[in-house]
Enzyme design. Structure first.
Site, PDB file in Angstrom:
ATOM      1  CG  ASP A  24      54.930  70.080  14.274  1.00 43.89           C
ATOM      2  OD1 ASP A  24      54.174  69.382  14.978  1.00 43.89           O
ATOM      3  OD2 ASP A  24      54.590  71.183  13.813  1.00 43.89           O
ATOM      4  CG  ASP A  26      52.633  74.971  11.510  1.00 41.59           C
ATOM      5  OD1 ASP A  26      51.970  73.928  11.418  1.00 41.59           O
ATOM      6  OD2 ASP A  26      52.215  76.064  11.114  1.00 41.59           O
TER       7      ASP A  26
END
Ligand SMILES: CSC[C@H]1O[C@H](OP(=O)(O)O)[C@H](O)[C@@H]1O
Ligand code: ADE
Length: 304
Positions: free
Chosen positions: A222, A224
């Protein structure tokens, strides 16, 4: 363990990587250490050559252990006690850089510790024995350099197309379990962080105290929380990428571990960490408590 069956290489699986593939399971062992029991039984498997590999699932086989609760001392001490000299650890990480996309692999060479003193991060506290390990280079430079081109080659050959590998990056280790705020995520970028996880500290520190070569192979899940106009990371997002990443990580492990075993067995190349604790103790041997010496000899010969 039978001394003839010494296991030179350990593997620690993180989120999504609860077992390895393509290896023959020889046995599962329960090791009790002076620091308690590891996160999972240690699975000893054999490679096609017969070489043995030890595997621990960091969060337990069913992911029941939070990052702050991982029994890191027991994990590392248990691996050391069965002969492990090098650890290839895996971790799911968030990306703090646009160019590190979900699905990419990263082998970091630096760490910024943002954990909050909730974790037992040394074997040398409350023992009456003061030791300061060298940790300027938190990973084994030689093992990183050995592993990176091999991981690169394996990732180039993935059947769903090549997977990108980044090296020379800095991993931020946060406490969790909640993910970072947007402001923290932006701050970590300013610190110089490239990726973020919740597990490299104290695992890497404890490996160093045991004189074990340690490398971390990260998979990005991802971005973040730092990207303006994009939703911050959720577990749902992480889990979406985790499955594909874990498949690629298993392929990397299957292709890599024989070479790591062979280079460790040669005993020549990975010589930078071995012996690093010999002169790290400040406390004179004649004033070290006998009970501490006995306990510490479980991980280091200098205390025997
Ligand atoms: C499941 S998202 C957060 C979780 O994932 C990473 O675990 P690991 O390093 O064991 O792969 C991260 O460090 C967090 O613990
Ligand atoms: N964004 C993130 N922060 C901390 N640990 C993670 N593991 C995977 N993604 C993460």
């Amino acid at each position: 363990m039978d001394p003839n069956e010494t296991v030179l290489v350990g593997c620690i699986g993180g989120s999504g990587l609860y077992h390895l593939d393509n290896l023959t399971v020889v046995k599962k062992i329960h090791v009790n250490t002076p620091w308690g029991e590891p996160s999972s039984p240690i699975t000893i498997s054999s490679l096609p050559s017969g070489a043995l590999i030890a595997f621990i699932s960091r969060h337990g086989p069913h992911h029941t252990i939070t990052p702050s609760e991982v029994p890191n001392r027991a994990n590392i001490a248990a691996l050391k006690s069965i002969g492990v000299q090098a650890i290839v650890a895996f971790s799911a990480v968030g990306s703090l850089r646009e160019e590190i996309a979900p699905g990419d692999f990263i082998i970091p060479d630096q760490v910024i510790d943002r954990t909050k003193s909730l974790r037992e991060d040394t074997f040398f506290r409350n023992e009456g024995v003061v030791v300061h390990s060298m940790f300027g280079d938190p990973f084994s430079n030689k093992l990183n350099a050995f592993v990176a081109p091999r991981v690169q080659k394996i990732l180039e050959e993935q059947h769903d197309g090549p997977v990108k590998l980044h090296t020379g990056k800095t991993v931020i280790c946060m406490e969790g379990p909640a993910f970072s705020t947007r402001a923290e995520s932006l701050m970590y970028r300013q610190f110089g962080g490239d990726i973020i996880n919740m597990s490299v500290v104290p695992e890497s520190k404890l490996a160093r105290e045991c004189e074990i070569d340690y490398t971390l192979i990260c998979t990005s899940t991802d971005y973040d929380a730092w990207r303006v106009g994009h939703a911050p990371v959720t577990v749902e997002e992480v889990v979406k990428t985790l499955h594909t990443n874990a498949g690629n990580a298993r392929a990397v492990a299957a292709g890599l571990l024989q070479d790591v075993h062979d280079v460790v067995a040669e005993g020549k190349v990975l010589d930078e960490i071995k012996g690093c604790m010999r002169f790290a103790c400040v406390t004179r041997s004649d004033v070290q408590p006998e009970a501490a010496k006995k306990k510490l000899s479980f991980i280091l010969p200098y205390f025997a």
